[in-house]
Design an enzyme around this catalytic site. Structure first.
Site, PDB file in Angstrom:
ATOM      1  N   CYS A  66       0.814  -1.222   0.000  1.00 36.53           N
ATOM      2  CA  CYS A  66       0.000   0.000   0.000  1.00 36.53           C
ATOM      3  C   CYS A  66       0.844   1.268   0.000  1.00 36.53           C
ATOM      4  O   CYS A  66       1.652   1.464   0.909  1.00 36.53           O
ATOM      5  CB  CYS A  66      -0.919  -0.021   1.229  1.00 36.53           C
ATOM      6  SG  CYS A  66      -1.832   1.514   1.470  1.00 36.53           S
ATOM      7  N   TYR A 197      -5.352   6.227  -8.984  1.00 36.14           N
ATOM      8  CA  TYR A 197      -6.569   5.516  -8.577  1.00 36.14           C
ATOM      9  C   TYR A 197      -7.789   6.043  -9.336  1.00 36.14           C
ATOM     10  O   TYR A 197      -8.694   5.278  -9.681  1.00 36.14           O
ATOM     11  CB  TYR A 197      -6.789   5.657  -7.069  1.00 36.14           C
ATOM     12  CG  TYR A 197      -5.869   4.787  -6.246  1.00 36.14           C
ATOM     13  CD1 TYR A 197      -6.279   3.534  -5.796  1.00 36.14           C
ATOM     14  CD2 TYR A 197      -4.577   5.208  -5.933  1.00 36.14           C
ATOM     15  CE1 TYR A 197      -5.436   2.733  -5.053  1.00 36.14           C
ATOM     16  CE2 TYR A 197      -3.719   4.405  -5.200  1.00 36.14           C
ATOM     17  CZ  TYR A 197      -4.152   3.163  -4.761  1.00 36.14           C
ATOM     18  OH  TYR A 197      -3.309   2.364  -4.032  1.00 36.14           O
TER      19      TYR A 197
END
Length: 327
Positions: A66, A197
């Site tokens: 992440c 994203y």
């Protein structure tokens, strides 16, 4: 910094798992909207926040995959806080209950005693229904989540934990540069960190192309900015560089193909590629990177984008250790 508050509560688009762990919020126009941070308590040097800085009291939960959690692990190491704040690592592959501690013996975090980070979330807020996210700072004594406010966590590590920084630790958030760091980091957040994203999770062509154009316009801007200086704020490594690095190091491996950010690779942008290698080769940064876990997480858990779960073998990552020429 504003990135922790720019949120929306518009429509939700579940993946094939159909659980809160994998839902991705989108606007009516198909634009990806990042979930708000649920736990936002702060740990401060004087304890005025209600929680006081205390060595051995808090545990940082992260995933090597992440980028948001990666920031916190890098800052913790650069500042020499390894013996002050413990580190728990979740598996890059989540199941229907989210981030799990299956890398640890018996599948439990050895300090918190939980199998899933969601257990700590629900102990803190039994009614919580959102996605469980990393990084999270957890109180080791109570097992409760203190904060998952990723932009604030790293700033507080730099400012509130100063008494425990190692000798010679970099000042990643110096007072004289804070306004400029905030400004640059905010641009990077919207167009690059979150921009990839917004490309990857867009559900309409217009939303995707808008995010794509903003992403590469900002990367071109960064390429030009870094042409005449070593770091984003001149000759000093700062919080802004850490925030950019965690996206750059994932770009060619996952964002270029998986998120359709494919105008070009970072290796094809000479200045950004040299800058990224410079950061990678900085002690405390490169050793936190795990390309295998990064690829397995993105390609193995985003079933709506990659339903087969096949993980690509490439790209070749040997170039990260080649001379960067920016010293």
């Amino acid at each position: 910094m504003p990135e922790s508050t720019a949120q929306s509560t518009q429509t939700t688009s579940p993946s094939s798992s159909g659980t809160a762990q994998f839902r991705r919020e989108t606007s009516a126009k198909g634009e990806f909207v990042r979930q708000a941070n649920r736990f936002t308590e702060r740990i401060t040097a004087d304890g005025s926040s209600g929680r006081k800085v205390e060595p051995g009291r808090y545990r940082l939960i992260w995933s090597r995959a992440c980028p948001w959690a990666h920031r916190a692990a890098i800052v913790r190491r650069l500042l020499g806080l390894e013996d002050v704040i413990s580190l728990g690592t979740v598996d890059p592959i989540r199941d229907e209950r989210g981030w799990r501690f299956s890398l640890d013996p018996d599948g439990r975090d050895p300090v918190l005693g939980v199998e899933f980070l969601s257990e700590s979330y629900l102990a803190t807020d039994p009614g919580y229904e959102g996605r469980v996210t990393v990084p999270s700072l957890v109180d080791e004594r109570s097992g409760l989540v203190v904060t998952n406010d990723y932009p604030r966590i790293t700033l507080d590590l730099s400012t509130e934990w100063k008494a425990f920084h190692k000798p010679g630790a970099p000042d990643l958030y110096p007072e004289d540069l804070r306004a400029e760091i905030d400004e640059v980091a905010d641009l990077i957040f919207h167009d690059v960190n979150n921009g990839v994203y917004k490309c990857g999770f867009a559900t309409t062509q217009d939303a995707y192309e808008s995010a794509y154009d903003a992403l590469f316009a900002r990367l071109d801007w960064l390429e030009d900015r870094l042409r005449g200086q070593r770091y984003l704020l001149g000759d000093r490594l700062t919080e802004a560089d850490v925030r950019l690095f965690t996206t750059l190091v994932r770009f060619d491996a996952v964002y270029h193909g998986h998120f359709k950010c494919n105008r070009n690779k970072i290796t094809e942008m000479p200045v950004l590629w040299a800058y990224a290698r410079d950061l990678f080769q900085t002690p405390g940064i490169g050793e936190t990177v795990d390309f295998d876990q990064i690829k397995r997480h993105y390609y193995g858990t985003h079933h709506m984008i990659n339903p087969t779960g096949v993980v690509p073998k490439g790209p070749d990552t040997s170039g990260w250790t080649t001379p960067h020429g920016r010293g």
